[in-house]
Design an enzyme around this catalytic site. Structure first.
Site, PDB file in Angstrom:
ATOM      1  N   HIS A   1      91.462  22.331  42.336  1.00 55.14           N
ATOM      2  CA  HIS A   1      92.689  23.026  41.965  1.00 55.14           C
ATOM      3  C   HIS A   1      93.077  23.935  43.134  1.00 55.14           C
ATOM      4  O   HIS A   1      92.314  24.078  44.091  1.00 55.14           O
ATOM      5  CB  HIS A   1      92.493  23.834  40.673  1.00 55.14           C
ATOM      6  CG  HIS A   1      91.458  24.905  40.774  1.00 55.14           C
ATOM      7  ND1 HIS A   1      90.221  24.793  40.191  1.00 55.14           N
ATOM      8  CD2 HIS A   1      91.474  26.097  41.400  1.00 55.14           C
ATOM      9  CE1 HIS A   1      89.526  25.882  40.460  1.00 55.14           C
ATOM     10  NE2 HIS A   1      90.258  26.687  41.188  1.00 55.14           N
TER      11      HIS A   1
HETATM   12  P1  TYD Z   1      87.481  26.891  36.808  1.00 51.90           P
HETATM   13  O1  TYD Z   1      88.030  27.904  37.755  1.00 51.90           O
HETATM   14  O2  TYD Z   1      88.386  25.763  36.406  1.00 51.90           O
HETATM   15  O3  TYD Z   1      86.121  26.282  37.383  1.00 51.90           O
HETATM   16  P2  TYD Z   1      85.820  25.478  38.735  1.00 51.90           P
HETATM   17  O4  TYD Z   1      87.024  25.496  39.585  1.00 51.90           O
HETATM   18  O5  TYD Z   1      84.661  26.211  39.347  1.00 51.90           O
HETATM   19  O6  TYD Z   1      85.407  24.103  38.365  1.00 51.90           O
HETATM   20  O7  TYD Z   1      86.956  27.649  35.518  1.00 51.90           O
HETATM   21  C1  TYD Z   1      86.212  26.985  34.511  1.00 51.90           C
HETATM   22  C2  TYD Z   1      86.445  27.698  33.200  1.00 51.90           C
HETATM   23  O8  TYD Z   1      85.952  29.041  33.255  1.00 51.90           O
HETATM   24  C3  TYD Z   1      87.928  27.784  32.823  1.00 51.90           C
HETATM   25  O9  TYD Z   1      88.063  27.379  31.475  1.00 51.90           O
HETATM   26  C4  TYD Z   1      88.279  29.236  32.927  1.00 51.90           C
HETATM   27  C5  TYD Z   1      86.958  29.971  32.886  1.00 51.90           C
HETATM   28  N1  TYD Z   1      86.928  31.117  33.820  1.00 51.90           N
HETATM   29  C6  TYD Z   1      87.063  32.396  33.326  1.00 51.90           C
HETATM   30  O10 TYD Z   1      87.201  32.615  32.102  1.00 51.90           O
HETATM   31  N2  TYD Z   1      87.025  33.446  34.196  1.00 51.90           N
HETATM   32  C7  TYD Z   1      86.879  33.273  35.543  1.00 51.90           C
HETATM   33  O11 TYD Z   1      86.849  34.257  36.320  1.00 51.90           O
HETATM   34  C8  TYD Z   1      86.772  31.940  36.049  1.00 51.90           C
HETATM   35  C9  TYD Z   1      86.626  31.667  37.521  1.00 51.90           C
HETATM   36  C10 TYD Z   1      86.794  30.892  35.141  1.00 51.90           C
END
Ligand code: TYD
Length: 136
Positions: A52
């Site tokens: 993303h």
């Molecule tokens: P995401 O940023 O999509 O993970 P990655 O890019 O590492 O694969 O986040 C995964 C899930 O965690 C998403 O549902 C949102 C949650 N999240 C939070 O609640 N707070 C945060 O600070 C982060 C980074 C994620």
């Protein structure tokens, strides 16, 4: 911001026979104030994270233990980093597609971020990202 503005930043390292110490000051060693810290751990073999971009968020990615790869992509060019030391990290500027994979067992990825979590700041659709940066 262009890909050339992203990259490795070396952090201070206070070496000591009792163990080394590294520190990060927001606005000094990295170009933003730190408002959130999160970390990835217990990543199963073969898993990938990221895929993303963020509209306005600045981030700094540090490998605290083990190793992993970080790929940055501005829609035109790509840069790959293999992270395996905790005394440097990668500054990720806004509007940069990121992809993390190749996590070793026991790897810990710590991310310092300029804003609290906000789903509205994410671009999770690759096509939408490419249109936003003018690459599609
Ligand atoms: P995401 O940023 O999509 O993970 P990655 O890019 O590492 O694969 O986040 C995964 C899930 O965690 C998403 O549902 C949102 C949650 N999240 C939070 O609640 N707070 C945060 O600070 C982060 C980074 C994620």
């Amino acid at each position: 911001m262009p890909l050339k503005d992203c990259g490795i930043i070396e952090l201070p390292k206070v070496t000591d026979p009792r163990g080394n110490l590294t520190f990060v000051e927001g606005g000094n060693h990295i170009p933003f104030d730190i408002r959130r810290v999160y970390y990835l751990y217990d990543v199963p073999g073969g898993a990938d994270r990221g895929e993303h971009a963020h509209k306005a968020l600045h981030q700094f990615v540090i490998c605290m233990s083990g190793s992993f790869d970080l790929l940055l992509d501005d829609g035109f060019d790509k840069k790959q980093f293999h992270l395996n030391r905790s005394y440097y990290g990668v500054y990720v500027c806004p509007m940069m597609w990121r992809y993390l994979d190749n996590f070793s067992s026991g790897a810990v990825c710590m991310v310092l971020a300029s804003e609290p979590y906000s789903e509205a700041d994410y671009i999770r659709d690759r096509g939408e990202f490419l249109r936003a940066v003018g690459a599609a």
